[in-house]
Scaffold this motif. Sequence first.
Motif, short mmCIF file in Angstrom:
data_model
loop_
_atom_site.label_atom_id
_atom_site.label_comp_id
_atom_site.label_asym_id
_atom_site.label_seq_id
_atom_site.Cartn_x
_atom_site.Cartn_y
_atom_site.Cartn_z
N PRO A 1 36.40 39.99 145.07
CA PRO A 1 36.80 38.78 145.79
C PRO A 1 37.92 38.06 145.04
CG PRO A 1 34.42 38.92 145.60
CD PRO A 1 34.97 39.99 144.72
N ALA A 2 38.88 37.54 145.78
CA ALA A 2 40.02 36.87 145.16
C ALA A 2 40.44 35.67 146.00
CB ALA A 2 41.20 37.83 145.00
N GLU A 3 40.87 34.61 145.33
CA GLU A 3 41.37 33.42 145.99
C GLU A 3 42.61 32.94 145.25
OE1 GLU A 3 38.10 30.64 146.21
OE2 GLU A 3 36.81 32.07 147.28
N ILE A 4 43.47 32.21 145.94
CA ILE A 4 44.74 31.78 145.36
C ILE A 4 44.67 30.31 144.96
CG2 ILE A 4 47.18 31.34 145.91
CD1 ILE A 4 47.13 33.93 147.55
N VAL A 5 45.16 30.03 143.74
CA VAL A 5 45.19 28.67 143.20
C VAL A 5 46.66 28.25 143.07
CG1 VAL A 5 44.53 27.16 141.30
CG2 VAL A 5 43.04 29.09 141.94
N ASN A 6 47.06 27.25 143.83
CA ASN A 6 48.44 26.79 143.79
C ASN A 6 48.75 26.06 142.48
OD1 ASN A 6 51.07 25.70 144.67
ND2 ASN A 6 49.96 23.76 144.81
N GLN B 1 48.94 33.05 154.82
CA GLN B 1 47.87 33.08 153.81
C GLN B 1 47.02 34.34 153.94
OE1 GLN B 1 45.67 29.39 153.74
NE2 GLN B 1 47.54 28.15 153.68
N GLY B 2 47.15 35.04 155.04
CA GLY B 2 46.56 36.36 155.19
C GLY B 2 45.06 36.42 155.04
N GLY B 3 44.38 35.34 155.39
CA GLY B 3 42.93 35.34 155.27
C GLY B 3 42.40 35.09 153.87
N VAL B 4 43.30 34.85 152.93
CA VAL B 4 42.90 34.60 151.54
C VAL B 4 42.74 33.09 151.34
CG1 VAL B 4 43.52 34.86 149.11
CG2 VAL B 4 44.16 36.64 150.77
N PRO B 5 41.60 32.62 150.86
CA PRO B 5 41.43 31.19 150.61
C PRO B 5 42.47 30.68 149.61
CG PRO B 5 39.30 32.30 150.55
CD PRO B 5 40.35 33.38 150.59
N HIS B 6 43.06 29.50 149.90
CA HIS B 6 44.03 28.86 149.03
C HIS B 6 43.49 27.51 148.55
CE1 HIS B 6 46.73 31.93 150.47
NE2 HIS B 6 47.78 31.40 149.87
N ALA C 1 39.36 23.19 136.79
CA ALA C 1 38.05 23.15 137.43
C ALA C 1 37.97 24.18 138.55
CB ALA C 1 37.77 21.75 137.97
N THR C 2 39.06 24.33 139.31
CA THR C 2 39.09 25.31 140.41
C THR C 2 39.00 26.73 139.86
OG1 THR C 2 40.44 23.81 141.74
CG2 THR C 2 40.42 26.13 142.39
N ILE C 3 39.74 27.01 138.80
CA ILE C 3 39.71 28.34 138.19
C ILE C 3 38.31 28.64 137.66
CG2 ILE C 3 40.56 29.70 136.23
CD1 ILE C 3 43.27 28.19 136.65
N ALA C 4 37.72 27.67 136.98
CA ALA C 4 36.37 27.87 136.45
C ALA C 4 35.37 28.12 137.56
CB ALA C 4 35.95 26.65 135.62
N PRO D 1 40.70 34.29 140.39
CA PRO D 1 41.63 33.22 140.77
C PRO D 1 43.07 33.68 140.52
CG PRO D 1 40.67 32.73 138.64
CD PRO D 1 40.14 34.08 139.05
N VAL D 2 43.83 33.87 141.57
CA VAL D 2 45.23 34.28 141.43
C VAL D 2 46.08 33.00 141.44
CG1 VAL D 2 47.11 35.64 142.41
CG2 VAL D 2 44.74 36.44 142.63
N VAL D 3 46.58 32.64 140.27
CA VAL D 3 47.34 31.40 140.13
C VAL D 3 48.81 31.69 140.46
CG1 VAL D 3 48.03 29.55 138.55
CG2 VAL D 3 45.75 30.61 138.35
N VAL D 4 49.42 30.82 141.27
CA VAL D 4 50.78 31.05 141.72
C VAL D 4 51.58 29.76 141.61
CG1 VAL D 4 52.24 31.95 143.57
CG2 VAL D 4 49.86 32.64 143.44
N GLY D 5 52.75 29.82 140.95
CA GLY D 5 53.55 28.62 140.89
C GLY D 5 54.89 28.81 140.22
N GLY D 6 55.84 27.98 140.63
CA GLY D 6 57.16 27.99 140.03
C GLY D 6 57.42 26.76 139.18
N SER D 7 56.44 25.86 139.09
CA SER D 7 56.60 24.64 138.29
C SER D 7 56.15 24.95 136.86
CB SER D 7 55.78 23.50 138.88
OG SER D 7 56.15 23.25 140.22
N ALA D 8 57.12 25.18 135.97
CA ALA D 8 56.79 25.64 134.62
C ALA D 8 55.86 24.68 133.89
CB ALA D 8 58.07 25.84 133.82
#
Length: 317
Positions: free
Chosen positions: A39-44, A66-71, A94-97, A106-113
């Motif tokens: 199972p995998a979910e995306i964390v913005n 989002q392709g059915g993947v929880p964000h 907290a979301t990752i934990a 938790p697949v973390v995705v972001g461009g904000s360094a």
Amino acid sequence: MTPRVQPSGTVPVLVGATASGKTSLAVRLAQRLIAGGRPAEIVNADAMLIYHGMDIGTAKPSTAEQGGVPHHLIDILQITDTASVAEFQQLARATIADCRQRGVVPVVVGGSALYVRAILDEFEFPGTDPAIRSRLEDELARHGPDALHRRLAELDPEAASAILPGNGRRTVRALEVIELTGRPFSARLPEHSYALDGVVQIGLDLPRPVLDQRIADRVEQMWTAGFVEEVRALERLGLRDGLTASRGLGYRQVLDFLAGEITEAEARERTITATRKFARRQDGWFRKDPRITWFDPQDPHVVDKVLTLIRSEGSRR
């Protein structure tokens, strides 16, 4: 000392410049993990996707995309709210934990360094001084964000390169920290030391001409999709009063157009130019992190290669 986030499991983190394809790759990666029984979910981890209603200009993924993947951590603030990196750090960790405790990747995705580093690393935030903050905010109101950004560039070029010139709130914060500590704001950034276990950072690497064209294409698509109308509607809801939201790429330029300060064509061209400059700064910041493994998002086998990296890193732990 910031507490370490202990629950076990791999944390893939996708980073890179705007328009490099992070969202698409994250969804495909999560779908492959799910298909393989993980199972995998995306964390913005993008600073602007957190605002409700800022959709077109942020390339916020639609339900279909989002392709059915929880964000997670999308649309969590109103445009008049002021974003705080410290608060976002707590929410993201907290979301990752929570994901890891539920057995979810938790697949973390972001461009904000700054947001990414705050989530991943041993990152503590210096205090504040109301008198200094008030004085700097008064200067911001009188002289505008560009003047303060020029001052920051003189005092701390590295910090200035990571902050958009129009982002008065972050510029004020950087100047406040410099005055409080007597050290460059960039010196407060952490060493490359993870606060989370199991992190695997994946960077998306595109040739500059390709990225430049993607940015131009994205801005054209934004206009076609009704970006000006989106900004006009948000303006009625108080966008100009949002210290953070109003400084988003494209939003600031369209607000200038709506105020009659520039033409619509100028707003579009300035959005392209500003986004390209920002993409270069993003890439420069991420390139400083030796822990990132870089991939070509145009490679038809990129998902397989990323999965191989994740599995190999996981097997070492």
